[in-house]
Motif scaffolding. Structure first.
Motif: not given
Length: 584
Positions: A439-440, A461-463, A479-482
C-alpha cells in the motif's frame, strides 16, 4: 573441444535451416475437419515446377486434397526482390479426420510437417457460448479489483467478484509462432481460429510477402458458425470494433492496423450485434473525423444490410427495445473512454462523447438481442482497456476497468443461471508484468513518497469505501491505497498517486526519437525517477509472457484442463457447438 563441437552443431543447424522449405499450416497444426484454410509452401530458391514433390501420407498431395496448387515461379518481396518459388492452394478443406504428414522437396530443399485434423462430437453440448475476455488480464488485476471493490478485513476479502465463483480450470500459453512474447492480435486469433500465428496477425499465417492481405488464411469461429449453424454472433468491446481482439472473430490480415479493410470483413460476416468504438473507419474520407482513405460509407452499408444504428446510450436503449434483429452501435470515433473517466472524473473525451454506454450496458443489450434466436449464439465481450491502461502503468484505471469487466461477467452469470445450456469462459489474451506490492499510506510521516510504501506487515489494508454500493470505490485517491508496480517499462517518474487529471503518460519522445521520462511528473512532490529496462523505442510497459488463467462453467467446460496452448481453446469451443461433424 566443447566450443568446436558447439560451433559445428550450430553450423549444421544453419545449413539445414537454409535448405528447409516453409510450409503453412505449420508443424503440429490442429485443423477442424471441413474447415477451409490456405495451403502454402515457400522455397528459399527459384525451383522448377517439375522438381517439386509434395506428398501427404505418402501419396501425391493433389490426390488427397482433391486439387492442385498454383505454382509461383518467382515470389517477390520488397523492391521486387525475388524470394524464391512457392506453391499456393486456397480454400482447402479436409473432410476426413486423422493424422496427416505433409512432405515437401524441390532443388535440395525439404520439409515435413504433421497436422492433426480433428472432428467433434455429433451433438452440441451448449446452445450458447459467452466468451468474456479482459485484454491483458493478469492475476494482480483480479486481486486488486477485489480489494478495491469489496475491501478486506483481517486478511479476508469482504466480498467476492462475479468471476471468483467461476472455476479456474486451465493455464493458457500465449506465445506466437515467431517469439515467446505476444500481442492481442495473434493471441485472440489463436483463440478464435485454433491456429497460432505471428505478432500483429489475424486469421492468417504470416508469410514472407510484403502485402498484408494475401497471407495464408484460416477460418475464424464466426465464419465457422456461418458455415455450419444458424446461430447468432455478437461482438462487444470497449475498444474500436476493428481493434485486434474483436477483429479476430472475422479478419484475415498480417497487419492488425488494416482497420479500414477489417470493417469490410466485418460486413462480410455480418455479426448480428456489433458494439464498441471505432466509427472513424466506417465514415467516408470526406466526413470530419474519418480515418478512411476512400469514399466508402460503411454506416450506410450496414444500414442497407438491415442494421439498426446506435451512436450513444440513449439510442442503444432504444435499439434494445426494437424488433430489428441486427444492431451496430458505434459510440466513439476511437476507443471508448475508460470507466473512471467516463463515469466518475468526466475526463478524457467525455465532453465530446458525453453519453457513451459502458461494458455492462452493451453486454445486457447484446444478450437481449442474441437470445431471441432459438438456435443460440456466440458472444464475445472484451474489456479492452484493462490492457490499454496497463501499458502506460496507469494501474488505478486498469483496476476500475477490471471491476467493470467483472460486472459484465456478473450479467453473463445471471443469464446462464436462467439458461443453463450456456457455456461461460472468462480469461485474458495475454498478461502484463504487474504485481501488488503493498500500500501507499499518505499519513506516514516524511516527504519522500517511497517511504510511505507499506510492505509486509506495515502494508495494512487499503481504506477504499463503497458507500453507495455500486461496486466501485467512491474515491480512488484515498489516504491508504493499493501500490502496484510493473517489472518493466520506460524511464518514468513514479508519483505514488492516482492520476486524476487524465491517463498517465510515462514517457515522451525526445529529439533523438528516444522515449524519456515525462518531466510533467518530475515536480510532483515525492516523485521518484525510475530507470527503464526495455528498449528506448518503447514508450510504455510491454506484455508479459506468463500464462493466463482461464475460467469456465457450463456445458463443455470439462474440455478445459491443465496447461493448454491458446489454439487448443478453439477445439473446445468447436466441440461445444459440434462444428466438426463429418459430412455423409
Amino acid at each position: 573441444m566443447r566450443k568446436l563441437i558447439l560451433a559445428l552443431a550450430s553450423a549444421t543447424f544453419l545449413a539445414g535451416a537454409a535448405n528447409a522449405a516453409t510450409v503453412y499450416p505449420i508443424d503440429r497444426a490442429t485443423i477442424l475437419i471441413g474447415s477451409p484454410f490456405d495451403f502454402k509452401v515457400e522455397f528459399d530458391a527459384v525451383v522448377k515446377p517439375e522438381d517439386v514433390k509434395v506428398t501427404v501420407n505418402g501419396k501425391d498431395y493433389a490426390e488427397i486434397f482433391g486439387k492442385a496448387a498454383e505454382f509461383v515461379a518467382e515470389e517477390k518481396g520488397a523492391e521486387d526482390k525475388v524470394l524464391g518459388s512457392a506453391l499456393i492452394l486456397r480454400d482447402l478443406a479436409i473432410g476426413t479426420a486423422g493424422a496427416y504428414k505433409v512432405e515437401v522437396s524441390a532443388g535440395g530443399e525439404t520439409q515435413s510437417v504433421n497436422w492433426d485434423v480433428y472432428e467433434t462430437v455429433a451433438q452440441p453440448k451448449a446452445k450458447n457460448i459467452i466468451f468474456l475476455i479482459a485484454d491483458g488480464l493478469s492475476v494482480a488485476h483480479r486481486t486488486g479489483a477485489r480489494i478495491m471493490s469489496k475491501g478486506m478485513t483481517e486478511g479476508k476479502a469482504n466480498g467476492r467478484l462475479a468471476m471468483d465463483d467461476i472455476p479456474p480450470v486451465a493455464f493458457i500459453g500465449t506465445s506466437s509462432t515467431h517469439s515467446i512474447a505476444t500481442d492481442s492480435a495473434n493471441t485472440m486469433s489463436a483463440y478464435m481460429t485454433g491456429h497460432k500465428s505471428r505478432v500483429n496477425a489475424l486469421g492468417v499465417y504470416a508469410d514472407r510477402t510484403p502485402a498484408s492481405l494475401d497471407d495464408p488464411k484460416v477460418e475464424t469461429i464466426a465464419e465457422a458458425l456461418r458455415r455450419n449453424t444458424k446461430k447468432s454472433i455478437g461482438i462487444v468491446t470497449t475498444s474500436e470494433v476493428e481493434d485486434a481482439t474483436p477483429a479476430a472473430l472475422v479478419a484475415h490480415t498480417r497487419k492488425r492496423a488494416d482497420k479500414a479493410d477489417i470493417v469490410g470483413m466485418m460486413l462480410d460476416v455480418k455479426p448480428d450485434v456489433l458494439l464498441g468504438g471505432g466509427s472513424a473507419y466506417f465514415l467516408s474520407k470526406d466526413v470530419p473525423g474519418s480515418k478512411r482513405k476512400d469514399d466508402k460509407d460503411y454506416i450506410a452499408e450496414f444500414r442497407n444490410a438491415d442494421y439498426a444504428i446506435a451512436t450513444d446510450k440513449a439510442e442503444l436503449d432504444a435499439a434494445a427495445g426494437s424488433n430489428q434483429e441486427r444492431l451496430l452501435g458505434l459510440f466513439h470515433t476511437g476507443n471508448l473512454d475508460v470507466t473512471l473517466d467516463r463515469e466518475f472524473l468526466k475526463k478524457g473525451t467525455v465532453d465530446k462523447f458525453p453519453n457513451q454506454p459502458g461494458l455492462v450496458d452493451m453486454t445486457k443489450t447484446a444478450l437481449d438481442k442474441l437470445s431471441k434466436n432459438p438456435e443460440g449464439f456466440f458472444l464475445m465481450v472484451e474489456a479492452a482497456s484493462v490492457d490499454k491502461m496497463s501499458h502506460p502503468l496507469d494501474w488505478d484505471r486498469a483496476l476500475v476497468e477490471t471491476i467493470e469487466f467483472d460486472k459484465a461477467v456478473g450479467i453473463a452469470r445471471e443469464f446462464a443461471e436462467k439458461n443453463p445450456d450456456t457455456l461461460i469462459i472468462v480469461t485474458g489474451d495475454h498478461t502484463h508484468g504487474v504485481a501488488i506490492i503493498g500500500t501507499v499510506d499518505d499519513e506516514k510521516p516524511g516527504e519522500e513518497m517511497r517511504e510511505k510504501v507499506g510492505t509486509y506487515d506495515s502494508a495494512g489494508f487499503p481504506n477504499y469505501e463503497d458507500k453507495d454500493g455500486d461496486g466501485y470505490p467512491d474515491r480512488i485517491d484515498v489516504s491508504r491505497r493499493l501500490f502496484l508496480a510493473a517489472n518493466n517499462g520506460p524511464d518514468h517518474y513514479e508519483t505514488f498517486r492516482p492520476k486524476l487529471d487524465g491517463p498517465f503518460v510515462p514517457a515522451v519522445q525526445n529529439e533523438a526519437k528516444e522515449y524519456v521520462a515525462n518531466e510533467a511528473y518530475k515536480d510532483v512532490p515525492g516523485a521518484v525517477f525510475v530507470p527503464g529496462n526495455i528498449p528506448k523505442e518503447d514508450d510504455t510497459g510491454v506484455h508479459a509472457v506468463d500464462d493466463v488463467v482461464l475460467q469456465a462453467a457450463g456445458p463443455g467446460s470439462e474440455g478445459f484442463r491443465g496447461y493448454m496452448e491458446q489454439s487448443d481453446v478453439y477445439r473446445v469451443l468447436a466441440d461445444a457447438f459440434a462444428l466438426g461433424v463429418p459430412k455423409d
